[in-house]
Structure formats: structure tokens, C-alpha cells
Design an enzyme around this catalytic site. Structure first.
Site, short mmCIF file in Angstrom:
data_model
loop_
_atom_site.label_atom_id
_atom_site.label_comp_id
_atom_site.label_asym_id
_atom_site.label_seq_id
_atom_site.Cartn_x
_atom_site.Cartn_y
_atom_site.Cartn_z
N ASP A 29 0.95 -1.07 0.02
CA ASP A 29 0.27 0.04 0.12
C ASP A 29 1.08 1.08 0.03
O ASP A 29 1.52 1.38 0.89
CB ASP A 29 -0.96 0.03 1.35
CG ASP A 29 -2.03 1.00 1.21
OD1 ASP A 29 -2.21 1.63 0.26
OD2 ASP A 29 -2.88 1.03 1.97
N ASP A 123 -2.88 2.57 -6.03
CA ASP A 123 -1.97 2.67 -4.99
C ASP A 123 -1.75 1.51 -4.21
O ASP A 123 -1.28 1.52 -3.20
CB ASP A 123 -2.19 3.84 -4.17
CG ASP A 123 -3.62 3.89 -3.23
OD1 ASP A 123 -4.39 3.18 -3.91
OD2 ASP A 123 -3.72 4.58 -2.32
N GLU A 124 -2.51 0.31 -4.39
CA GLU A 124 -2.33 -0.89 -3.80
C GLU A 124 -2.67 -2.01 -4.52
O GLU A 124 -3.19 -2.18 -5.36
CB GLU A 124 -3.27 -0.90 -2.57
CG GLU A 124 -4.69 -0.72 -2.96
CD GLU A 124 -5.62 -0.88 -1.51
OE1 GLU A 124 -5.47 -1.55 -0.59
OE2 GLU A 124 -6.64 -0.12 -1.64
#
Length: 420
Positions: A29, A123-124
Site C-alpha cells: 500500500d 496505490d495498492e
């Protein structure tokens, strides 16, 4: 934190490494991703509260630095409230095309480790590194390597949870933020889970949390001791069974590799409702320019163009059309979006939000185009790619359509562009 759950940050480890046997699932993350990308170009803002999001009266927070979060600011919060909580914050408008490019580079780092990468957002992502052990080492070593490569190649930090299941790995990455790594050993899952609040479980929203609190269940450990039949009676069969399994750390879902991009779009919520067709068409042009740039940055083309039109009473209409050939050309997207708007029957109807989206994506280098006899050697596609080069050098908006140059910032709403 117990001996079995070691938090690793840059520098010498604080103690003996945690046992990562059987912990092949990683959840990576990025830390305050949008803000982190902005700080690459604005290093003077490091250490200050920074918020990325819409600046209009209906704007919302997309991302907040940890300095801003200390004041209670969080994503999805109305910008007006965020400004009240943190009046000293620097507010930056989002640049989703830039975030998409950096995200693509980060995902390539993940895929250099294992093909089993399941992106959840820009983003993850989940990674299954079981097959990479012989080549790269133990899961915890691979996680540290990923963190080092992201920092070295992109100048950003990320947090990594290492566990035996997806659910526990995601919780672990949350627990070690920012810029950390947490290993939850396979035989230490219950020790890790049971002290956590029930809200930590997937599927526990506000209403479910209230129901659990009414039953006197405040921790995951307390919930785990309740018979499944009781939870099913109170919460429903599916949710009750689901929460009971998670409370004991049972999550059999595998990491499913997929492309992070099912569609690419952008939306705008106006500060005040708009009923002028010319203003709406101009906004469709601006959004089409954004979507085209994001498609090209991601290396995709798409066949289906859709528009989203939300009226002042919040009723929402969507219309779509599938093109003969996939495209990443903003001009083609705009023409199609305008035709869909004009056919919607909402001419002169007050609109609160408009959006443009391209779906049915395929990699641009795999798309088959059938040229026509009268097609010029160069056209809109080449012109827009030239604009992309100028934008990369001088910033987004350095070159834009003439119709947008004199555009007064009357909308001032929030750009809700996203890639899904």
C-alpha cells in the site's frame, strides 16, 4: 506488539525477524500516494500539511499527508471541513494522469517479482510470492526488496503486510503505516486479530458496527467466541458467516492477477447546477481531454464511450456507445460524448455532475486498426501525442483546445477522475 509481530523500518531490524513460513501473501500500500507524487515536484512542502482534492464548494479530499491527518483530515472528507480542521494546509488540485503514470511504474516493479499481482487501486495491490522464493528469498526479504525498489526508482514510500491470507496481509499493511513492514506469522494470526476492534473486519460498516456494539462485541476476539448461528440470526446468514470466518483469520481467496484498468474516466461536480448546453459541452471536452491523456499514459485504447449525467435531484442517467474501433483520441471521445448528451433528452435540464468514461480497454499495442483509403498520414492521434510530450515537459494544461483557454473557472467543482 508481540515478539511474533515485528515492525521493520529502514535501518537495522529491532530484533529477531518474524517467522514468515507460509506467509506468501503481500499487501503493498503506497503511503499517501497522491500527496507523495506531488511532493516529488514540490519538495519544499515536505513536513507540512498537504491535501490533494477538489477546491470548489463541493470538493472532497482525495489524499492527505500524515501531517494533515494529524488534524483529523482524511480522504473522502468534504474539503470545506478539511480546511476548517487544518487551515494551514496547502491544497493542491489532483493530477490523475500523473498518478496513473507513476502507478503503472510501481505495478511494473511488483510484476518483476511475480506475475501474481492483483491491483486493488492505483496505490495498492496483493502479491503472491510463493513462486519467487527460490529466486528472491523469503517473503519478508521480498517485501523489503520491493520497498527499497519503490523508494529508489520512484522516490516514494510504501507499507507492506506479509501474511498467510489476503485479509490479514491488508490489515498488517494498515497497522505498519507509514513506511513500514509487518509480518504476521501463520501461527500468530489470532494473536494479531483478536485485540483489534470489530470495525477492522471487512464487511463491517457503520450500521454493522452499531449492531455488534449493541451485542456487546467490541473486539474481533469477542466476536470470534460468538456461535455462527447467533451472528447469522442477528446479521443475516451471509454476513454472519463471513464475519465469523474472518474473526478466525480464515480467508481462502487466492491472489487473482488482472489488469488494473477496466475503464478510465473523469467526472466533474459543478459548484452550482448547470443547464447551459454550451457550458456542458465545454466540460465534456475538458473531461474527454483528460480521459484521452490518461488512456495514452496507461497504454490503453477502448471501444466503448459512456457519459454520466446527474440531475439536480441526484437522479443519474448513463448512456454509452461502442465504436467500430478502439481509440485513445480525445477528439473521438468528445464527439461521441456530445452525441450521447444530445440524445439523452436532458437539454436545458439542470445538471449537478457530468462524466466521461471509456471502457472495454485493451493494450494499445494489441489493438487492430483498419485504415481507410482517405485517412491522412497524420491526424488527431499524432497531434494529441505531441501535446502529451509538451505536457510532460511543461506541465498539464500547457497546451489545450482553444475552447478551454478562456474557460472561466465557473464550475470550480472537484475533478473525480479515476481509473478502475
Amino acid at each position: 506488539m508481540s515478539r511474533k509481530q515485528q515492525l521493520h523500518r529502514p535501518g537495522p531490524p529491532p530484533g529477531p525477524p518474524a517467522d514468515d513460513t507460509g506467509c506468501a501473501i503481500l499487501h503493498v500500500d503506497m503511503d499517501a500516494f497522491f500527496v507523495g507524487v506531488e511532493l516529488l515536484e514540490r519538495p519544499e512542502l515536505r513536513g507540512r500539511p498537504v491535501i490533494v482534492g477538489g477546491t470548489g464548494t463541493r470538493g472532497v479530499v482525495s489524499s492527505a499527508s500524515y501531517e494533515a491527518r494529524a488534524y483529523g483530515v482524511h480522504s473522502a472528507m468534504p474539503m470545506s471541513r478539511a480546511r476548517r480542521l487544518c487551515p494551514r494546509a496547502v491544497v493542491l488540485p489532483p493530477r490523475h494522469d500523473r498518478y496513473a503514470r507513476v502507478s503503472a511504474a510501481v505495478m511494473e516493479i511488483f510484476r518483476s517479482v511475480t506475475p501474481l499481482v492483483e491491483p486493488l487501486a492505483l496505490d495498492e495491490a496483493f502479491l503472491d510470492v510463493a513462486g519467487a522464493r527460490r529466486r528472491l528469498g523469503r517473503p519478508a526479504e521480498i517485501a523489503q526488496m520491493i520497498r527499497a525498489q519503490v523508494a529508489e526508482q520512484q522516490g516514494l514510500t510504501c507499507s507492506v503486510g506479509v501474511a498467510s491470507t489476503k485479509f490479514v496481509a491488508k490489515l498488517a499493511s494498515t497497522q505498519c503505516k507509514p513506511d513500514g513492514m509487518l509480518v504476521v506469522p501463520a501461527d500468530g494470526v489470532q494473536e494479531f486479530l483478536h485485540p483489534l476492534p470489530v470495525a477492522a473486519l471487512w464487511g463491517v460498516g457503520d450500521r454493522t458496527e452499531e449492531a455488534l456494539l449493541r451485542l456487546g462485541l467490541r473486539t474481533v476476539g469477542q466476536l470470534a467466541q460468538v456461535p455462527p448461528a447467533t451472528l447469522q440470526r442477528e446479521l443475516g446468514n451471509a454476513l454472519g458467516a463471513h464475519l465469523h470466518e474472518l474473526a478466525w483469520g480464515r480467508d481462502p481467496r487466492p491472489v487473482v492477477p488482472r489488469s488494473p484498468d477496466k475503464s478510465i474516466g473523469a467526472e466533474e461536480t459543478f459548484d452550482t447546477d448547470v443547464d447551459d448546453p454550451e457550458t456542458i459541452r465545454r466540460e465534456l471536452l475538458r473531461l474527454s481531454e483528460k480521459v484521452g491523456a490518461r488512456l495514452r499514459a496507461a497504454g490503453h485504447v477502448g471501444r466503448t464511450v459512456s457519459v454520466k449525467l446527474r440531475r439536480s435531484d441526484f437522479t443519474t442517467l448513463t448512456r454509452s456507445r461502442t465504436l467500430r474501433e478502439p481509440t485513445d483520441v480525445a477528439r473521438m471521445i468528445y464527439v461521441t460524448a456530445c452525441e450521447l448528451y444530445e440524445a439523452s433528452g436532458l437539454d436545458r435540464v439542470r445538471l449537478r455532475l457530468v462524466g466521461v468514461r471509456v471502457e472495454n480497454l485493451v493494450p494499445a499495442d494489441q489493438a487492430v486498426r483498419q485504415p481507410t483509403l482517405d485517412e491522412p498520414e497524420t491526424g488527431w492521434r499524432e497531434a494529441e501525442r505531441a501535446v502529451d510530450q509538451v505536457s510532460r515537459r511543461f506541465g498539464s494544461g500547457a497546451v489545450r483546445p482553444a475552447a478551454l483557454v478562456r474557460r472561466a473557472d465557473a464550475t470550480g467543482g472537484r475533478d473525480e477522475g479515476d481509473t478502475r
